[in-house]
Design an enzyme around this catalytic site. Sequence first.
Site, short mmCIF file in Angstrom:
data_model
loop_
_atom_site.label_atom_id
_atom_site.label_comp_id
_atom_site.label_asym_id
_atom_site.label_seq_id
_atom_site.Cartn_x
_atom_site.Cartn_y
_atom_site.Cartn_z
N CYS A 24 48.08 20.74 40.58
CA CYS A 24 47.55 21.86 39.81
C CYS A 24 48.40 23.11 40.06
O CYS A 24 48.52 23.97 39.21
CB CYS A 24 46.11 22.11 40.20
SG CYS A 24 45.88 22.10 41.97
N GLU A 73 37.93 24.54 39.95
CA GLU A 73 39.35 24.57 40.30
C GLU A 73 40.08 23.91 39.15
O GLU A 73 39.96 22.70 38.96
CB GLU A 73 39.60 23.76 41.59
CG GLU A 73 39.05 24.39 42.83
CD GLU A 73 39.78 25.66 43.22
OE1 GLU A 73 40.90 25.90 42.72
OE2 GLU A 73 39.20 26.41 44.01
N LYS A 109 31.41 12.46 42.00
CA LYS A 109 31.92 11.61 40.91
C LYS A 109 33.45 11.62 40.99
O LYS A 109 34.10 12.58 40.57
CB LYS A 109 31.45 12.17 39.56
CG LYS A 109 31.28 11.15 38.45
CD LYS A 109 32.53 10.41 38.05
CE LYS A 109 33.35 11.11 37.00
NZ LYS A 109 34.62 10.42 36.69
N GLU A 113 50.11 23.32 30.57
CA GLU A 113 50.28 22.54 31.80
C GLU A 113 50.73 21.12 31.43
O GLU A 113 50.07 20.44 30.65
CB GLU A 113 48.95 22.47 32.53
CG GLU A 113 49.05 21.68 33.82
CD GLU A 113 47.74 21.70 34.59
OE1 GLU A 113 46.69 21.41 33.99
OE2 GLU A 113 47.78 21.99 35.80
P1 NAP Z 1 39.90 16.01 33.90
O1 NAP Z 1 40.13 15.15 32.73
O2 NAP Z 1 39.37 17.36 33.68
O3 NAP Z 1 38.96 15.16 34.88
C1 NAP Z 1 38.50 15.64 36.09
C2 NAP Z 1 37.18 14.99 36.42
O4 NAP Z 1 36.21 15.35 35.45
C3 NAP Z 1 37.23 13.47 36.42
O5 NAP Z 1 36.38 12.97 37.40
C4 NAP Z 1 36.69 13.17 35.04
O6 NAP Z 1 36.17 11.89 34.90
C5 NAP Z 1 35.61 14.19 34.90
N1 NAP Z 1 35.21 14.47 33.53
C6 NAP Z 1 35.85 14.15 32.37
N2 NAP Z 1 35.13 14.60 31.30
C7 NAP Z 1 34.03 15.22 31.81
C8 NAP Z 1 32.94 15.91 31.23
N3 NAP Z 1 32.82 16.07 29.90
N4 NAP Z 1 32.00 16.43 32.04
C9 NAP Z 1 32.11 16.31 33.38
N5 NAP Z 1 33.11 15.66 33.99
C10 NAP Z 1 34.08 15.12 33.21
O7 NAP Z 1 41.19 16.25 34.74
P2 NAP Z 1 42.23 15.18 35.22
O8 NAP Z 1 43.07 14.88 34.03
O9 NAP Z 1 41.55 14.08 35.91
O10 NAP Z 1 43.04 16.01 36.33
C11 NAP Z 1 44.11 16.79 36.02
C12 NAP Z 1 43.71 18.25 35.88
O11 NAP Z 1 43.06 18.73 37.06
C13 NAP Z 1 44.90 19.15 35.71
O12 NAP Z 1 44.65 20.06 34.68
C14 NAP Z 1 45.03 19.89 37.03
O13 NAP Z 1 45.62 21.11 37.00
C15 NAP Z 1 43.63 19.96 37.48
N6 NAP Z 1 43.55 20.04 38.94
C16 NAP Z 1 43.25 21.23 39.52
C17 NAP Z 1 43.20 21.36 40.90
C18 NAP Z 1 42.86 22.66 41.53
O14 NAP Z 1 42.61 22.70 42.72
N7 NAP Z 1 42.84 23.76 40.81
C19 NAP Z 1 43.42 20.26 41.71
C20 NAP Z 1 43.73 19.05 41.11
C21 NAP Z 1 43.78 18.95 39.71
P3 NAP Z 1 37.16 10.73 34.34
O15 NAP Z 1 38.23 10.60 35.33
O16 NAP Z 1 36.32 9.56 34.26
O17 NAP Z 1 37.65 11.22 32.99
#
Ligand code: NAP
Length: 520
Positions: A325, A291, A217, A422
């Site tokens: 991240c 992650e 996804k 963050e």
């Molecule tokens: P996010 O809102 O957590 O979304 C990540 C993914 O989860 C997206 O595909 C999102 O879909 C999906 N999602 C949203 N709500 C969900 C739910 N209730 N259940 C299951 N999946 C769901 O994060 P983001 O804002 O896209 O990304 C930024 C974050 O990712 C930051 O906090 C960053 O630190 C972290 N990150 C971590 C790493 C690492 O390797 N540690 C790498 C990259 C990013 P939608 O897009 O449709 O909402």
Amino acid sequence: MSTSTPSRATNGAGSPQVLAGLPEGVAQKVQDFVGKPGRLLIDGEWVEAASGKTFETLNPATEESLGRVAHGAAEDIDLAVGAARRCFDDERSDWRRMTPSERGKVIHRIGDLIEQHADELAVLETLDNGKPLTIAKAADVALAADLFHYMSGWATKIEGNTIPISAVTSPGSEFLAYTRKEPVGVVGQIIPWNFPLLMAAWKLGPALAAGVSVVLKPAEQTPLSALRLGELMLEAGLPVGVVNIVTGFGDAGAALAAHDGVDKVAFTGSTEVGRLIVQAAAGNLKKVTLELGGKSPQVLYNDADMDVAISGAAHGIFFNQGQCCNAGSRLYIEREVYDEVVQGISDEAKKIKIGPGLDPETQMGPLTSAEQHEKVLGYVSSGLDAGARAPTGGGRVGDRGYFVEPTVLTDTTPDMKVVREEIFGPVVCAIPFHSEPDDVIKSANATNFGLASGIWTRDINKAHRTANRLRAGTVWINCYSVFDAAMPFGGYMESGWGREMGHNALENYLETKSVVAQLA
Ligand code: NAP
Ligand code: MG
């Protein structure tokens, strides 16, 4: 993000001038791809969402529509999990019958195809995510190809052990005892928008090497490169049903995380959604790796090579518009060099050429979404309202596209949101410290996150002493954001569970079976 039926024509890659300047072949391929009707990849077929709905994906540099993708939801997730399940459960499926060597070759071909289509993939990534094209090509696409190439070699090296057990069931009893590593089953993979293709690669590479089947996804903001990767994976000879791709919103991710037909969920994204994943996984107690976010410290000692440290620390926060991240967003600077470093980082920030990612001069593109733009500017305001100062940056750039100035904040206090949370944007808190090790280690570790960290010093002893004491999954010394397919990456504490990349990543997709045979 709006949703509707697919009647609305796409307008390709936005206005025609957006692609002007690209080699014609590349521009045409990109136009053709984004102009295709939105489809999901289920059981080797490109199909509409069950609802028939689609949604728009935007170019964050222009705020224009790039095209529409299928709006997958729970029903589509169910179909995709069914396909992955059949592919995995049927021991005579093409996938299950592939030898490890054949599996490795397919994974290697995926890497080759990414390299062959590097220009097109990089443009897609830049259009959808906003990042500079040079970065998309040299970092995202190159590292994604590398990851598949690296993981292809592991397919033939997944080994158990023979174990000399001491059990006695009768006098002189003898055993052959060994472990087998077996694929965990059907895996749900949910990825974010900051490195869309690369995050897909980090997840898919080890999963395919381990021999699982997958429902992926992608993030709603950046679905395009994963869909193109889906086409390339089929072209590489991946059997049908092994990888299924459902574009959609958080509800699709939630349905995947909760699905009883899924044995394991691998998630990259925010800590907040990570907690929801853990709850959703509780139903069938599926395995989980996460992650998550970070608030990573960089420790800059006064004996550092100042030129290297200043430009390196600036890169540590401003790379990828700060949407990393692992971004080094808390910069601890030894008091004697504090003013020099703040001045130096501010100068670096001012030099960064901001613009649309497709402009070859651009060093920093827009943030990826309106939401992120608002969130980052909101954090900066909250810091300034709480008494911080911004010697450079702090505002948006232009009135079209989600551009933000690279920003340095000083005069922060540990309780401020900008220091604790963050931001996921190009904003660094520059914080002075007085002595190594106690002061700075204590401050650097004063966080619930533990993803990454950086150390800038010429003193090798101090460097490794500090590295030992930082509570983070990665420590970079005199460099930052150096990633390699062979090097594990992941978080301590609230930054996650498990590791991506390296051979560690295989474990995310394997079960260990113990076989004990009593010999007659
Ligand atoms: P996010 O809102 O957590 O979304 C990540 C993914 O989860 C997206 O595909 C999102 O879909 C999906 N999602 C949203 N709500 C969900 C739910 N209730 N259940 C299951 N999946 C769901 O994060 P983001 O804002 O896209 O990304 C930024 C974050 O990712 C930051 O906090 C960053 O630190 C972290 N990150 C971590 C790493 C690492 O390797 N540690 C790498 C990259 C990013 P939608 O897009 O449709 O909402
Ligand atoms: Mg987009």
